[in-house]
Design a protein around this motif. Sequence first.
Motif, PDB file in Angstrom:
ATOM      1  N   GLY A 106       0.777  -1.230   0.000  1.00 29.28           N
ATOM      2  CA  GLY A 106       0.000   0.000   0.000  1.00 29.28           C
ATOM      3  C   GLY A 106       0.805   1.274   0.000  1.00 29.28           C
ATOM      4  N   ASN A 107       2.106   1.196   0.299  1.00 31.11           N
ATOM      5  CA  ASN A 107       2.925   2.413   0.292  1.00 31.11           C
ATOM      6  C   ASN A 107       4.372   2.055  -0.014  1.00 31.11           C
ATOM      7  OD1 ASN A 107       3.805   1.265   2.714  1.00 31.11           O
ATOM      8  ND2 ASN A 107       2.536   2.607   3.970  1.00 31.11           N
ATOM      9  N   ALA A 108       5.204   3.076  -0.100  1.00 31.46           N
ATOM     10  CA  ALA A 108       6.605   2.863  -0.483  1.00 31.46           C
ATOM     11  C   ALA A 108       7.349   2.036   0.558  1.00 31.46           C
ATOM     12  CB  ALA A 108       7.300   4.211  -0.690  1.00 31.46           C
ATOM     13  N   ASP A 109       7.037   2.242   1.839  1.00 34.01           N
ATOM     14  CA  ASP A 109       7.704   1.468   2.887  1.00 34.01           C
ATOM     15  C   ASP A 109       7.423  -0.018   2.725  1.00 34.01           C
ATOM     16  OD1 ASP A 109       8.845   3.687   4.060  1.00 34.01           O
ATOM     17  OD2 ASP A 109       7.181   4.025   5.427  1.00 34.01           O
ATOM     18  N   ALA A 110       6.172  -0.346   2.404  1.00 30.86           N
ATOM     19  CA  ALA A 110       5.809  -1.750   2.226  1.00 30.86           C
ATOM     20  C   ALA A 110       6.494  -2.347   0.997  1.00 30.86           C
ATOM     21  CB  ALA A 110       4.293  -1.890   2.099  1.00 30.86           C
ATOM     22  N   ALA A 111       6.570  -1.571  -0.076  1.00 23.03           N
ATOM     23  CA  ALA A 111       7.248  -2.055  -1.284  1.00 23.03           C
ATOM     24  C   ALA A 111       8.715  -2.348  -1.011  1.00 23.03           C
ATOM     25  CB  ALA A 111       7.102  -1.031  -2.411  1.00 23.03           C
ATOM     26  N   ALA A 112       9.373  -1.459  -0.262  1.00 29.17           N
ATOM     27  CA  ALA A 112      10.779  -1.686   0.086  1.00 29.17           C
ATOM     28  C   ALA A 112      10.925  -2.883   1.023  1.00 29.17           C
ATOM     29  CB  ALA A 112      11.364  -0.437   0.735  1.00 29.17           C
ATOM     30  N   LEU A 113       9.976  -3.036   1.942  1.00 32.03           N
ATOM     31  CA  LEU A 113      10.036  -4.138   2.901  1.00 32.03           C
ATOM     32  C   LEU A 113       9.968  -5.488   2.216  1.00 32.03           C
ATOM     33  CD1 LEU A 113       9.893  -4.885   6.021  1.00 32.03           C
ATOM     34  CD2 LEU A 113       7.418  -5.032   5.660  1.00 32.03           C
ATOM     35  N   LEU A 114       9.114  -5.598   1.190  1.00 31.33           N
ATOM     36  CA  LEU A 114       8.880  -6.890   0.529  1.00 31.33           C
ATOM     37  C   LEU A 114       9.575  -6.979  -0.823  1.00 31.33           C
ATOM     38  CD1 LEU A 114       5.088  -7.426   1.334  1.00 31.33           C
ATOM     39  CD2 LEU A 114       7.088  -8.239   2.597  1.00 31.33           C
ATOM     40  N   ALA A 115      10.570  -6.129  -1.041  1.00 27.77           N
ATOM     41  CA  ALA A 115      11.263  -6.136  -2.335  1.00 27.77           C
ATOM     42  C   ALA A 115      11.877  -7.494  -2.639  1.00 27.77           C
ATOM     43  CB  ALA A 115      12.327  -5.045  -2.356  1.00 27.77           C
ATOM     44  N   ASP A 116      12.400  -8.164  -1.625  1.00 28.24           N
ATOM     45  CA  ASP A 116      13.053  -9.457  -1.830  1.00 28.24           C
ATOM     46  C   ASP A 116      12.272 -10.591  -1.165  1.00 28.24           C
ATOM     47  OD1 ASP A 116      15.213  -8.226  -3.170  1.00 28.24           O
ATOM     48  OD2 ASP A 116      16.129  -7.698  -1.245  1.00 28.24           O
ATOM     49  N   VAL A 117      11.005 -10.374  -0.879  1.00 29.75           N
ATOM     50  CA  VAL A 117      10.179 -11.381  -0.202  1.00 29.75           C
ATOM     51  C   VAL A 117       8.975 -11.689  -1.077  1.00 29.75           C
ATOM     52  CG1 VAL A 117       8.832 -11.924   1.856  1.00 29.75           C
ATOM     53  CG2 VAL A 117      10.901 -10.542   2.060  1.00 29.75           C
ATOM     54  N   ASP A 118       8.756 -12.970  -1.382  1.00 28.20           N
ATOM     55  CA  ASP A 118       7.618 -13.390  -2.195  1.00 28.20           C
ATOM     56  C   ASP A 118       6.642 -14.164  -1.307  1.00 28.20           C
ATOM     57  OD1 ASP A 118       5.869 -13.975  -4.182  1.00 28.20           O
ATOM     58  OD2 ASP A 118       7.140 -15.443  -5.208  1.00 28.20           O
ATOM     59  N   LEU A 119       5.470 -13.582  -1.081  1.00 21.27           N
ATOM     60  CA  LEU A 119       4.464 -14.218  -0.227  1.00 21.27           C
ATOM     61  C   LEU A 119       3.399 -14.951  -1.033  1.00 21.27           C
ATOM     62  CD1 LEU A 119       3.868 -11.347   2.379  1.00 21.27           C
ATOM     63  CD2 LEU A 119       5.488 -13.256   2.510  1.00 21.27           C
ATOM     64  N   ALA A 120       3.309 -14.683  -2.327  1.00 15.09           N
ATOM     65  CA  ALA A 120       2.270 -15.294  -3.150  1.00 15.09           C
ATOM     66  C   ALA A 120       2.472 -16.806  -3.226  1.00 15.09           C
ATOM     67  CB  ALA A 120       2.273 -14.688  -4.545  1.00 15.09           C
ATOM     68  N   GLY A 121       1.357 -17.550  -3.103  1.00 17.18           N
ATOM     69  CA  GLY A 121       1.396 -19.001  -3.185  1.00 17.18           C
ATOM     70  C   GLY A 121       1.633 -19.688  -1.853  1.00 17.18           C
ATOM     71  N   LYS A 122       2.016 -18.935  -0.834  1.00 15.96           N
ATOM     72  CA  LYS A 122       2.272 -19.539   0.471  1.00 15.96           C
ATOM     73  C   LYS A 122       0.969 -19.786   1.218  1.00 15.96           C
ATOM     74  CE  LYS A 122       6.840 -17.456   1.405  1.00 15.96           C
ATOM     75  NZ  LYS A 122       7.554 -18.696   1.778  1.00 15.96           N
ATOM     76  N   ARG A 123       0.996 -20.732   2.154  1.00 17.73           N
ATOM     77  CA  ARG A 123      -0.091 -20.873   3.092  1.00 17.73           C
ATOM     78  C   ARG A 123      -0.201 -19.585   3.910  1.00 17.73           C
ATOM     79  NH1 ARG A 123       1.184 -23.893   6.929  1.00 17.73           N
ATOM     80  NH2 ARG A 123      -0.910 -24.302   7.710  1.00 17.73           N
ATOM     81  N   THR A 124      -1.424 -19.218   4.266  1.00 17.81           N
ATOM     82  CA  THR A 124      -1.634 -17.940   4.943  1.00 17.81           C
ATOM     83  C   THR A 124      -0.784 -17.813   6.194  1.00 17.81           C
ATOM     84  OG1 THR A 124      -3.911 -17.935   4.133  1.00 17.81           O
ATOM     85  CG2 THR A 124      -3.379 -16.406   5.903  1.00 17.81           C
ATOM     86  N   GLN A 125      -0.744 -18.860   7.013  1.00 18.75           N
ATOM     87  CA  GLN A 125       0.018 -18.811   8.255  1.00 18.75           C
ATOM     88  C   GLN A 125       1.510 -18.621   7.972  1.00 18.75           C
ATOM     89  OE1 GLN A 125      -1.509 -18.914  11.355  1.00 18.75           O
ATOM     90  NE2 GLN A 125       0.482 -18.328  12.155  1.00 18.75           N
ATOM     91  N   ASP A 126       2.025 -19.307   6.952  1.00 18.46           N
ATOM     92  CA  ASP A 126       3.442 -19.163   6.597  1.00 18.46           C
ATOM     93  C   ASP A 126       3.740 -17.751   6.085  1.00 18.46           C
ATOM     94  OD1 ASP A 126       3.783 -21.803   7.302  1.00 18.46           O
ATOM     95  OD2 ASP A 126       3.590 -22.541   5.243  1.00 18.46           O
ATOM     96  N   ALA A 127       2.825 -17.208   5.271  1.00 12.81           N
ATOM     97  CA  ALA A 127       3.019 -15.859   4.742  1.00 12.81           C
ATOM     98  C   ALA A 127       3.004 -14.827   5.869  1.00 12.81           C
ATOM     99  CB  ALA A 127       1.929 -15.541   3.715  1.00 12.81           C
ATOM    100  N   LEU A 128       2.106 -15.004   6.821  1.00 14.61           N
ATOM    101  CA  LEU A 128       2.040 -14.064   7.946  1.00 14.61           C
ATOM    102  C   LEU A 128       3.293 -14.150   8.804  1.00 14.61           C
ATOM    103  CD1 LEU A 128      -1.697 -14.517   8.999  1.00 14.61           C
ATOM    104  CD2 LEU A 128      -0.685 -12.578   7.801  1.00 14.61           C
ATOM    105  N   GLY A 129       3.824 -15.346   8.979  1.00 17.93           N
ATOM    106  CA  GLY A 129       5.069 -15.501   9.730  1.00 17.93           C
ATOM    107  C   GLY A 129       6.231 -14.805   9.042  1.00 17.93           C
ATOM    108  N   THR A 130       6.308 -14.958   7.725  1.00 17.60           N
ATOM    109  CA  THR A 130       7.367 -14.288   6.962  1.00 17.60           C
ATOM    110  C   THR A 130       7.226 -12.774   7.043  1.00 17.60           C
ATOM    111  OG1 THR A 130       7.466 -16.164   5.425  1.00 17.60           O
ATOM    112  CG2 THR A 130       8.424 -14.082   4.682  1.00 17.60           C
ATOM    113  N   LEU A 131       5.978 -12.289   6.950  1.00 18.82           N
ATOM    114  CA  LEU A 131       5.738 -10.847   7.035  1.00 18.82           C
ATOM    115  C   LEU A 131       6.104 -10.306   8.419  1.00 18.82           C
ATOM    116  CD1 LEU A 131       4.631  -8.205   5.908  1.00 18.82           C
ATOM    117  CD2 LEU A 131       2.328  -8.964   6.559  1.00 18.82           C
ATOM    118  N   ALA A 132       5.732 -11.024   9.470  1.00 16.91           N
ATOM    119  CA  ALA A 132       6.062 -10.583  10.835  1.00 16.91           C
ATOM    120  C   ALA A 132       7.570 -10.526  11.045  1.00 16.91           C
ATOM    121  CB  ALA A 132       5.416 -11.509  11.852  1.00 16.91           C
ATOM    122  N   ASP A 133       8.291 -11.525  10.539  1.00 22.70           N
ATOM    123  CA  ASP A 133       9.753 -11.523  10.665  1.00 22.70           C
ATOM    124  C   ASP A 133      10.361 -10.329   9.927  1.00 22.70           C
ATOM    125  OD1 ASP A 133       9.732 -13.794  12.204  1.00 22.70           O
ATOM    126  OD2 ASP A 133      10.120 -15.155  10.536  1.00 22.70           O
ATOM    127  N   ALA A 134       9.812 -10.021   8.754  1.00 22.54           N
ATOM    128  CA  ALA A 134      10.327  -8.874   7.993  1.00 22.54           C
ATOM    129  C   ALA A 134      10.087  -7.567   8.749  1.00 22.54           C
ATOM    130  CB  ALA A 134       9.666  -8.821   6.616  1.00 22.54           C
TER     131      ALA A 134
END
Length: 407
Positions: A106-134
Amino acid sequence: MKPEEIKTRLRDEMADLAPDRLEDLLAACDAQPQDTAPQPVPVPVPAPRRPVWKPLAAAAVFVLLLGGIFGYRALDKNVCTVTVDINPSVTLTVNRLGRVKAVDTGNADAAALLADVDLAGKRTQDALGTLADALTDADYLTDADNTLLVTVDGTSAARAQKLGKAVYDAAQASAQQRQFSAAVLCQQAADAEQTRTDADAWQVSPGKAALAETIALQTQLDTAQALSALPVQDLLVLAETYDVTFDTAQLYGTVSRDGYRSEDDVRAIVGFDAAIDPADCTQELTQYGGQLAYRVRFAAAGGEYCYTIAARTGEILDVQHPERPAQAPETRVPNTPAIPAETTDSDISISEALHRVLQELGVSLPEIRDVDVRRVQVSGRDAYHITFTANGKPYPFYVDTHDGDIF
């Protein structure tokens, strides 16, 4: 003729009509070789019928494949979105299989945060864990800013609550690795077109706009647009301070106040600057210039005072003093107290006493916390007992109220 005679004559007549071929057959058998076995008489075999089960099986397989395709498409259909706000705003689109179909930053900070992180295709719980760690690795989620806002759209209240708990579990697991606790406010998206329009205009997520609108409506502190400029942590501290209630939201964990000045700190800062003990001051949390601030009001001999103090840093953002006009809303850090030109008695002020202690210790006012000042008597001497913490260590001092001697 007798019956027996009649039977004998008939048998003889019939024998003439069917000649005896026994001798001819025996002669033919004698003429064949002895080792040649008689050939079996061929028996007609009925033609095999075409099996019915093969076309039926093929049809069943086709139906299963067709059902599987349409069934998968139904399960793969987008079922809801989960938006996580802290400063980066990340929206996950989730299907019925519980997998992330798409990710929207939704914003530039989020784009920079997930620049090297791919959450698509993951199980929801796994994606949320990866996002929290980031978020924790980038210091967006810390012990001082420990709160996430989660907004779920397109599903039932029960499923929204389940997804909110999943975000909390992921954030808590990541936070505990760094020895602090997380908090999550999960809300269902408001089905209001005006909220979405406001969010676009304010350049925030619809979930954050809805949170700001709820707080503004119940507190009357400021407009929802002004409140939406505050970080999520500040908004939830405001909501907790004023007992804001949410109809479709659930809070998991405890909102941290470690990054904020206490009311005693604020009172000491105001007294330091005004050279007056604001013992009967009133304090309220509000929004000022996009940050959370204390509004401090008190009366003194000179008139009414009003200070605006940054809730996190303790900086004086604005002051209305009876002896001087209101200053422009700019940040200034008090390094020295404002000492009155004339004093009414021989006692030094609390401001002067605190100033001498800070000079003795070699620290500035914004560096200290948990300030407490009491007037006491020690061995027959009138003194200020001043305590505070600086750099995580507690310090107690006694300052003579007459000569300012530190002992």
